[in-house]
Design an enzyme around this catalytic site. Structure first.
Site, mmCIF file in Angstrom:
data_model
loop_
_atom_site.group_PDB
_atom_site.id
_atom_site.type_symbol
_atom_site.label_atom_id
_atom_site.label_comp_id
_atom_site.label_asym_id
_atom_site.label_seq_id
_atom_site.Cartn_x
_atom_site.Cartn_y
_atom_site.Cartn_z
ATOM 1 N N TYR A 174 0.840 -1.203 0.000
ATOM 2 C CA TYR A 174 0.000 0.000 0.000
ATOM 3 C C TYR A 174 0.875 1.252 0.000
ATOM 4 O O TYR A 174 1.722 1.450 0.876
ATOM 5 C CB TYR A 174 -0.895 -0.015 1.232
ATOM 6 N N TYR A 198 -5.719 5.963 -6.994
ATOM 7 C CA TYR A 198 -5.990 5.777 -5.571
ATOM 8 C C TYR A 198 -7.420 5.286 -5.427
ATOM 9 O O TYR A 198 -8.355 6.070 -5.408
ATOM 10 C CB TYR A 198 -5.780 7.104 -4.847
#
Lengths: 391, 310
Positions: free
Chosen positions: A294, A344
């Site tokens: 991440y 995102y």
């Protein structure tokens, strides 16, 4: 003892909208588009969906999604807290649900007009409600820490101090992601790689974070379909088995602002997820061929590499050197371009990339993939998974 | 405009004059009676022509309502479309807005069923103006509203002053000063914030094991006692970590803004603003000492400044 959940469920379908800065349509429409694509990819019909799972900050209620896809009987629905930290948690909860027989076809989704409607980077001031959730923001926001970048920067600065890491070390993560995104036609930064010099020249957002350390703000949606491993073997794609999945929060955990622990740069919640994943999967760092780590902010990729044992504590800065996390390196990371390069979508696009690596269909395909690690938002209560090729 | 050359962002922005300021937007819903009723109720509008069940008309002043984005409860959302120039001016430091003005021209009445589309053109950006609040630029936009047949039903001019707040904002009328963000206060934390108003830094101390905890909660996480008292901190500490905030720039703060984690000598840690030290001079391990500042009448926050020794 073999963990009872290991390899019991699989991802059998993935779907997404385009990734943009202004989708021009409702979040609900994004959700149903991605879900329809994922269910079609699995070779299933929408009316077979009997479980839905998403996570906090998505504004599309499960029942509203279900109504719109013409669902009939919804037997499992769960919305998991802490935003991107929950990106892999639907894999765990869907696996639990299908393995236990509670549901058969669980769709996990994330659909947001984050860029055109919310802009997390613009600053957050909690409503002054006297509850525990709002009250926690009172310890940071009145002092001007109002963005995720500012909360992450505090830990990143201490990490630099503790281990001698530099802004260039963080930049190597961004360079790797942008290199991968440059090959990915679905990535916002398709065809737009960056150099380390460009990273170093980019403006400060919150020192020590530069603009190119921060992920994008994006509109878009991703959905994935989970069912039993046995059923998965009868469907059209090579199943991406959920070898392991886990959630984690540890001592003195706060949401982005765990500043009161003795060590603020270690991300212990990711350590907990790592231990659970390796134990459930019967695997170690040497068994992972590619990882989706991440990358809302580049600095936190380094302690993730450490927590998963790809290198020792404080050695992340050395591990990312010399293209080691790029295609052709020892551990290609974020082969879709990550959230720095692709979009995102709160990490669910990373789960989809892990599925493509297992299927062998990534634009930056790693050879002979058996196990892919995928993680979720760091600095928050988090989650992770290992997806594996069926043997 | 002075003889000085225009900055790059302004030159680039001027290059976009006359081009679309945002993608065309078609209303989510056609003109409809329920929305007209709501609007009339909110505005106190009682003209029966607008509420006629048989052949209602939309009040002309609703022109922009049909294509407007919805509000989000926390105010962070898309009430304002990101028109050309807004982001650029934010990036150049002209972050504040005090007022806007707009004028509308109506070509025909709208009726239920009409579907309105808006197109916005970026008309231009003014030279820099000096205002009492700070230097700024006017941004001008021209809206054209069309119906489902592509025929113009109305036009609008929209003008907004984006300015850079001066540091002497205190000289501006008090009502102009944006509120400093306030904490949400619960029964578990009220003593801390009350303490600040008395210029005291109070830390929760467990009534059984005497451990200190910050931020405070209802139970000692170590011995699980729910008895507690407070300790007044000496106010001396050292910097454990720090950041320098550059973006985004919120009203009420000066940028670049240093924010630190301070380890108090009593053994707990606080997020704090720093004063009396340049952003480039902050270091981990720097000895600091508390001070109290009334950021608004009746609202005291602590900050830390460097102290000698260590």
């Amino acid at each position: 003892m073999r963990h009872p959940l290991r390899d019991q469920a699989a991802v059998v379908g993935i779907g997404a909208t385009e990734f943009s800065k202004d989708s021009g349509r409702s979040e609900l429409k994004l959700a149903v588009e991605a879900i329809a694509a994922a269910v079609a990819d699995a070779g299933l019909a929408l009316h077979e969906v009997d479980g839905l799972c998403t996570y906090a900050m998505d504004k599309n209620p499960e029942i509203e999604v279900f109504r719109n896809i013409g669902g009939r009987d919804l037997k499992f629905f769960s919305r998991i807290d802490y935003g991107g930290g929950a990106a892999c948690a639907p894999l765990l909860q869907a696996a639990l649900a299908v393995h236990a027989g509670v549901a058969e076809v669980v769709v996990c989704y994330r659909a947001m007009n984050e860029r055109s409607q919310y802009r997390f980077g613009q600053g957050f001031i909690a409503p002054p409600l006297p509850n525990a959730e709002s009250a926690n923001w009172g310890w940071t926001v009145p002092f001007g820490l109002v963005t995720p970048a500012s909360w992450v920067a505090m830990a990143a600065r201490r990490y630099m101090h503790d281990f001698g890491a530099t802004s260039e070390d963080f930049g190597r993560v961004s360079v790797a992601c942008r290199r991968h995104a440059a090959n990915n036609p679905h990535a916002w930064f398709y065809g737009k790689p960056i150099t380390l010099a460009q990273h170093q020249a980019s403006r400060w957002i919150v020192e020590p974070l530069r603009l190119l350390d921060c992920c994008q703000e994006s509109d878009g949606a991703v959905a994935i379909v989970v069912t039993r491993a046995e059923r998965a073997r009868q469907l059209r794609h090579r199943p991406a088995l959920i070898r392991a999945a886990a959630q984690g929060a540890t001592d003195d955990q706060m949401n982005m602002t765990s500043f009161y622990r003795a060590d603020i740069s270690a991300l212990p919640e990711i350590g907990l997820v790592a231990r659970q994943l390796y134990a459930m999967g019967g695997l170690g760092a040497g068994d992972i061929q590619s990882a989706v780590l991440y990358d809302h902010f580049s600095p936190f990729v380094l302690p993730q590499l450490e927590a998963f044992g790809f290198c020792g504590r404080g050695e992340g800065k050395d591990f990312v050197k010399d293209g080691n996390i790029e295609i052709g390196g020892a551990l290609p990371v974020n082969t879709h371009g990550g959230q720095l390069g692709e979009a995102y979508i709160h990490g669910l696009n990373g789960v989809a990339e892990a599925v493509r690596q297992v299927r062998g269909t990534s634009v930056n395909q790693v050879a002979d993939v058996e196990n892919v690690l995928v993680t979720a938002g760091t600095g928050v209560p988090t989650s992770g998974a290992i997806l594996s090729a069926a043997t | 405009m002075s003889a000085a050359a225009a900055p790059d962002w302004l030159v680039q922005l001027r290059g976009r004059q006359g081009s679309p300021a945002a993608p065309a937007r078609t209303a989510t819903d056609p003109v409809n009676l329920p929305m007209i009723r709501r609007w009339c109720a909110a505005m106190g509008e009682r003209n029966p022509a607008y509420l006629d069940e048989q052949a209602p008309l939309a009040p002309p002043a609703m022109l922009e309502v049909w294509t407007m984005r919805g509000f989000t409860p926390d105010g962070s959302g898309g009430a304002v479309a990101r028109l050309t120039g807004i982001d650029e001016m934010d990036a150049a430091g002209f972050t504040a807005v005090v007022a806007t003005n707009l004028s509308q021209e109506y070509v025909r009445y709208l009726h239920p069923g009409d579907l309105v589309t808006q197109q916005v053109t970026f008309v231009g950006v003014s030279d820099q103006k000096q205002t009492a609040l700070g230097p700024g630029h006017f941004l001008d936009y021209r809206y054209e509203f069309t119906d489902q047949r592509g025929e113009v039903v109305g036009r609008m001019r929209f003008r907004i002053l984006k300015y850079r707040p001066t540091q002497v904002a205190a000289a501006a009328p008090a009502a102009m000063k944006p509120p400093h963000p306030r904490p949400a206060i619960t029964a578990d934390s009220a003593f801390f914030w009350d303490g600040l108003n008395q210029r005291r830094l109070l830390i929760r101390r467990c009534g059984q094991c005497a451990r200190l905890h910050h931020p405070p909660g209802p139970m000692c996480p170590v011995c699980h006692s729910q008895q507690w008292s407070v300790l007044e901190a000496s106010g001396r500490g050292t910097v454990h970590s720090y950041v320098i905030v550059h973006q985004p720039q919120m009203p009420g703060f000066r940028y670049p803004l240093p924010v630190a984690l301070v380890d108090l000598e009593e053994g707990v840690r606080l997020v704090a603003n720093l004063s009396g030290v340049g952003p480039e001079q902050v270091r981990i391990g720097m000895p600091v000492e508390v001070e109290f500042n009334e950021v608004e009448p009746g609202y005291v926050l602590y900050a830390f400044h460097p102290r000698a020794g260590g």
